[in-house]
Scaffold this motif. Sequence first.
Motif, PDB file in Angstrom:
ATOM      1  N   HIS A  12       0.845  -1.200   0.000  1.00  0.00           N
ATOM      2  CA  HIS A  12       0.000   0.000   0.000  1.00  0.00           C
ATOM      3  C   HIS A  12       0.873   1.239   0.000  1.00  0.00           C
ATOM      4  CE1 HIS A  12      -2.925   2.852   2.227  1.00  0.00           C
ATOM      5  NE2 HIS A  12      -3.193   2.846   0.932  1.00  0.00           N
ATOM      6  N   ASN A  14       0.179   5.566  -0.186  1.00  0.00           N
ATOM      7  CA  ASN A  14      -0.747   6.693  -0.280  1.00  0.00           C
ATOM      8  C   ASN A  14       0.067   7.973  -0.418  1.00  0.00           C
ATOM      9  OD1 ASN A  14      -2.701   8.677   0.000  1.00  0.00           O
ATOM     10  ND2 ASN A  14      -3.905   7.491   1.456  1.00  0.00           N
ATOM     11  N   ASP A  19      -3.833   6.835  -4.194  1.00  0.00           N
ATOM     12  CA  ASP A  19      -3.875   5.746  -3.237  1.00  0.00           C
ATOM     13  C   ASP A  19      -3.780   4.447  -4.025  1.00  0.00           C
ATOM     14  OD1 ASP A  19      -5.241   3.597  -1.540  1.00  0.00           O
ATOM     15  OD2 ASP A  19      -5.100   5.254  -0.118  1.00  0.00           O
ATOM     16  N   SER A  20      -2.744   3.637  -3.760  1.00  0.00           N
ATOM     17  CA  SER A  20      -2.452   2.483  -4.605  1.00  0.00           C
ATOM     18  C   SER A  20      -2.221   1.226  -3.780  1.00  0.00           C
ATOM     19  CB  SER A  20      -1.203   2.761  -5.453  1.00  0.00           C
ATOM     20  OG  SER A  20      -0.974   1.727  -6.381  1.00  0.00           O
ATOM     21  N   ASP A  46      -5.433   1.489  -8.352  1.00  0.00           N
ATOM     22  CA  ASP A  46      -5.122   2.898  -8.145  1.00  0.00           C
ATOM     23  C   ASP A  46      -6.391   3.739  -8.037  1.00  0.00           C
ATOM     24  OD1 ASP A  46      -2.420   2.354  -8.332  1.00  0.00           O
ATOM     25  OD2 ASP A  46      -2.251   2.963 -10.429  1.00  0.00           O
TER      26      ASP A  46
END
Length: 236
Positions: A12, A14, A19-20, A46
């Motif tokens: 993760h 951010n 935010d991916s 994404d």
Amino acid sequence: MIILRPAAERGHANHGWLDSRHSFSFADYHDPAHMHWGPLRVINEDRVAAGQGFGSHGHRDMEIISYVLEGALAHKDSMGNVETIVPGEVQRMSAGTGVTHSEFNYDTTGTTHFLQIWILPERTGITPGYEQKRFDEAGKRGRLRLVVSPDGADGSLRMHQDARMYAGLFDGDEAADLDIAPGRLAYVHLVRGTATVNGHALAAGDALMYRDEPQMRIQAGQDAEVLVFDLPPLAA
């Protein structure tokens, strides 16, 4: 062998505007147990904030597939393509010998939610290329619709790898099977909703990795959208 890849165990990042979630090692996320599955190298989920995006950047020797779930993704590249990708459409860009592109969410209020998928090509140094196509909901309802393949079968986009990507929508009693040829790998990623796949109850973001299994069965979906990959055993 079927390996569960829970959504919560993904990498993760951010960055505020982005935010991916990373299914495989990517950027600062490194997990030796999840580097790739055959030639499937990246699945990033994404979310791009309103008025934000990826500035112009380069790629080479990669098949890049974009699958938009919500909002719209504006694409511009050094091959002269200027397009907008919306839900229901699939884009394939072959980076080959080198290409630059940008991706942007021009909406001033809404988030763009999409999957960025990278597949290693069967050979390096190919001429860059681009395709984009809409696949209607009816063609994916209760079945696995071929959307990307090595030969463009059934109206699918064409990629430079002996791999196939399917998309399907499942609710209630709808079910589908996919035969997996001996020696092949498979990967299923639940995009949203819930479903049971080979007896595994999956929720959004969960995935299953298949090796030495003859068949995949998807059933008991609730607002389920799935992507399935049929893959050669080794990265090119």
